[in-house]
Scaffold this motif. Structure first.
Motif, PDB file in Angstrom:
ATOM      1  N   LYS A  13      52.331  26.595  43.762  1.00  0.00           N
ATOM      2  CA  LYS A  13      51.790  27.231  42.555  1.00  0.00           C
ATOM      3  C   LYS A  13      50.263  27.298  42.633  1.00  0.00           C
ATOM      4  N   LYS A  14      49.640  26.222  43.120  1.00  0.00           N
ATOM      5  CA  LYS A  14      48.183  26.218  43.269  1.00  0.00           C
ATOM      6  C   LYS A  14      47.735  27.262  44.294  1.00  0.00           C
ATOM      7  N   ALA A  15      48.475  27.350  45.392  1.00  0.00           N
ATOM      8  CA  ALA A  15      48.130  28.325  46.428  1.00  0.00           C
ATOM      9  C   ALA A  15      48.267  29.747  45.894  1.00  0.00           C
ATOM     10  N   LYS A  16      49.295  29.984  45.095  1.00  0.00           N
ATOM     11  CA  LYS A  16      49.510  31.311  44.514  1.00  0.00           C
ATOM     12  C   LYS A  16      48.388  31.662  43.540  1.00  0.00           C
ATOM     13  N   THR A  17      47.954  30.690  42.730  1.00  0.00           N
ATOM     14  CA  THR A  17      46.859  30.921  41.787  1.00  0.00           C
ATOM     15  C   THR A  17      45.560  31.216  42.529  1.00  0.00           C
ATOM     16  N   ARG A  18      45.275  30.440  43.563  1.00  0.00           N
ATOM     17  CA  ARG A  18      44.058  30.643  44.356  1.00  0.00           C
ATOM     18  C   ARG A  18      44.059  32.034  44.987  1.00  0.00           C
ATOM     19  N   LEU A  19      45.205  32.423  45.539  1.00  0.00           N
ATOM     20  CA  LEU A  19      45.332  33.738  46.166  1.00  0.00           C
ATOM     21  C   LEU A  19      45.115  34.853  45.151  1.00  0.00           C
ATOM     22  N   ALA A  20      45.669  34.690  43.950  1.00  0.00           N
ATOM     23  CA  ALA A  20      45.523  35.710  42.909  1.00  0.00           C
ATOM     24  C   ALA A  20      44.068  35.851  42.485  1.00  0.00           C
ATOM     25  N   ILE A  21      43.378  34.726  42.321  1.00  0.00           N
ATOM     26  CA  ILE A  21      41.962  34.775  41.943  1.00  0.00           C
ATOM     27  C   ILE A  21      41.163  35.522  43.000  1.00  0.00           C
ATOM     28  N   ARG A  22      41.376  35.172  44.252  1.00  0.00           N
ATOM     29  CA  ARG A  22      40.608  35.823  45.329  1.00  0.00           C
ATOM     30  C   ARG A  22      40.960  37.306  45.423  1.00  0.00           C
ATOM     31  N   GLU A  23      42.221  37.646  45.304  1.00  0.00           N
ATOM     32  CA  GLU A  23      42.636  39.040  45.418  1.00  0.00           C
ATOM     33  C   GLU A  23      42.006  39.890  44.315  1.00  0.00           C
ATOM     34  N   HIS A  24      42.040  39.408  43.085  1.00  0.00           N
ATOM     35  CA  HIS A  24      41.436  40.167  41.978  1.00  0.00           C
ATOM     36  C   HIS A  24      39.920  40.230  42.128  1.00  0.00           C
ATOM     37  N   ASP A  62      31.446  31.551  46.189  1.00  0.00           N
ATOM     38  CA  ASP A  62      32.416  30.820  47.005  1.00  0.00           C
ATOM     39  C   ASP A  62      33.727  31.580  47.186  1.00  0.00           C
ATOM     40  N   VAL A  63      34.018  32.539  46.312  1.00  0.00           N
ATOM     41  CA  VAL A  63      35.212  33.360  46.496  1.00  0.00           C
ATOM     42  C   VAL A  63      35.140  34.073  47.845  1.00  0.00           C
ATOM     43  N   ILE A  64      33.935  34.438  48.232  1.00  0.00           N
ATOM     44  CA  ILE A  64      33.736  35.128  49.507  1.00  0.00           C
ATOM     45  C   ILE A  64      33.395  34.151  50.630  1.00  0.00           C
ATOM     46  N   LEU A  65      32.579  33.163  50.342  1.00  0.00           N
ATOM     47  CA  LEU A  65      32.032  32.322  51.407  1.00  0.00           C
ATOM     48  C   LEU A  65      32.974  31.212  51.875  1.00  0.00           C
ATOM     49  N   ILE A  66      33.853  30.722  51.006  1.00  0.00           N
ATOM     50  CA  ILE A  66      34.779  29.674  51.442  1.00  0.00           C
ATOM     51  C   ILE A  66      35.834  30.290  52.353  1.00  0.00           C
ATOM     52  N   ASP A  67      35.936  29.742  53.547  1.00  0.00           N
ATOM     53  CA  ASP A  67      36.903  30.227  54.532  1.00  0.00           C
ATOM     54  C   ASP A  67      38.113  29.297  54.530  1.00  0.00           C
ATOM     55  N   ASP A  68      39.230  29.791  54.021  1.00  0.00           N
ATOM     56  CA  ASP A  68      40.426  28.955  53.911  1.00  0.00           C
ATOM     57  C   ASP A  68      41.025  28.599  55.264  1.00  0.00           C
ATOM     58  N   ALA A 108      43.121  41.020  53.796  1.00  0.00           N
ATOM     59  CA  ALA A 108      42.276  40.260  52.872  1.00  0.00           C
ATOM     60  C   ALA A 108      41.061  39.683  53.590  1.00  0.00           C
ATOM     61  N   GLU A 109      41.267  39.199  54.824  1.00  0.00           N
ATOM     62  CA  GLU A 109      40.158  38.629  55.584  1.00  0.00           C
ATOM     63  C   GLU A 109      39.137  39.694  55.956  1.00  0.00           C
ATOM     64  N   ARG A 110      39.596  40.889  56.338  1.00  0.00           N
ATOM     65  CA  ARG A 110      38.668  41.986  56.651  1.00  0.00           C
ATOM     66  C   ARG A 110      37.866  42.383  55.418  1.00  0.00           C
ATOM     67  N   ARG A 111      38.531  42.437  54.274  1.00  0.00           N
ATOM     68  CA  ARG A 111      37.841  42.797  53.030  1.00  0.00           C
ATOM     69  C   ARG A 111      36.793  41.739  52.682  1.00  0.00           C
ATOM     70  N   ARG A 112      37.161  40.474  52.836  1.00  0.00           N
ATOM     71  CA  ARG A 112      36.220  39.383  52.561  1.00  0.00           C
ATOM     72  C   ARG A 112      34.999  39.488  53.473  1.00  0.00           C
ATOM     73  N   GLN A 113      35.238  39.736  54.761  1.00  0.00           N
ATOM     74  CA  GLN A 113      34.140  39.853  55.717  1.00  0.00           C
ATOM     75  C   GLN A 113      33.256  41.059  55.399  1.00  0.00           C
ATOM     76  N   ARG A 114      33.889  42.168  54.975  1.00  0.00           N
ATOM     77  CA  ARG A 114      33.135  43.378  54.683  1.00  0.00           C
ATOM     78  C   ARG A 114      32.178  43.143  53.512  1.00  0.00           C
ATOM     79  N   ILE A 115      32.666  42.474  52.475  1.00  0.00           N
ATOM     80  CA  ILE A 115      31.816  42.187  51.316  1.00  0.00           C
ATOM     81  C   ILE A 115      30.700  41.225  51.704  1.00  0.00           C
ATOM     82  N   TYR A 116      31.059  40.202  52.449  1.00  0.00           N
ATOM     83  CA  TYR A 116      30.056  39.225  52.899  1.00  0.00           C
ATOM     84  C   TYR A 116      28.936  39.903  53.687  1.00  0.00           C
ATOM     85  N   GLN A 117      29.314  40.828  54.572  1.00  0.00           N
ATOM     86  CA  GLN A 117      28.314  41.494  55.413  1.00  0.00           C
ATOM     87  C   GLN A 117      27.422  42.433  54.611  1.00  0.00           C
ATOM     88  N   SER A 118      27.926  42.934  53.479  1.00  0.00           N
ATOM     89  CA  SER A 118      27.189  43.972  52.752  1.00  0.00           C
ATOM     90  C   SER A 118      26.336  43.447  51.593  1.00  0.00           C
TER      91      SER A 118
END
Length: 198
Positions: A13-24, A62-68, A108-118
């Motif tokens: 449940k915690k993993a699902k919540t974390r994933l939902a937060i990051r996805e949104h 940290d939504v972008i910078l924390i690498d799971d 999701a990882e590509r999107r995270r990297q793209r935002i981080y780079q920009s």
């Protein structure tokens, strides 16, 4: 107060919540820009409270910078056989994790990297995190020798490995595929060869 859910279900449940937060968060960053997106908006989209958001991510950055994947990669490096060189242990550890990601996880990882780079402020803060990356890798490599990551030898090796990752990232924040193990192995091979020369 302790949750009444079984441990396994609670963790899922915690993993699902974390994933939902990051996805949104990723979606909102892409739609309206990083700077224009607030924690309140992310929490509302993910249907959680702001206090819940902060339990998973201390700041919006940290939504972008924390690498799971870091803890999983560290575990994979530590499990490499002792006869494997430190450089090859790093490559093997990364490959064993990245080769098993689903396409959804890679997207999701590509999107995270793209935002981080920009986003300049994210890139600036990420420089501070490189010290933590050196600590993490030094500890992982030292464990293989039953030694301490605080020893200079391991910190130097870890620092060199982090430098390789920086060196192969395209200039100007262009997108790159972290699954490009050919380029990673080539760069680390150069490092290993040069470091082994006397």
């Amino acid at each position: 107060m302790t949750s009444s859910l079984p441990a396994g279900l609670r963790e899922r449940k915690k993993a699902k919540t974390r994933l939902a937060i990051r996805e949104h968060a990723l979606r909102l960053f892409e739609e309206q820009g990083y700077a224009s997106t607030t924690v309140e908006q992310i929490a509302e989209a993910a249907e959680v409270s702001q206090s819940t958001f902060f339990r998973y991510f201390p700041t919006k950055e940290d939504v972008i910078l924390i690498d799971d994947y870091d803890p999983v990669i560290v575990a994979a490096i530590k499990s490499q056989p002792p006869q494997v060189s430190h450089v090859q242990a790093l490559v093997n550890g990364m490959r064993s994790v990245f080769d098993n990601l689903t396409e959804q996880e890679w997207d999701a990882e590509r999107r995270r990297q793209r935002i981080y780079q920009s986003v300049p402020e994210l890139r600036a803060r990420a420089l501070n995190q490189m010290v933590l990356a050196v600590d993490m890798l030094a500890d992982a490599l030292a464990v293989r020798d039953d030694r301490s990551g605080e020893e200079l030898e391991y910190r130097v090796i870890a620092g060199a490995l982090v430098g390789v990752v920086l060196a192969i990232a395209p200039p100007g924040g262009d997108e790159y595929d972290p699954r490009d193990f050919g380029r990673i192995e080539q760069a680390l091979g150069i490092l290993e060869e040069k470091l082994s020369r006397r």
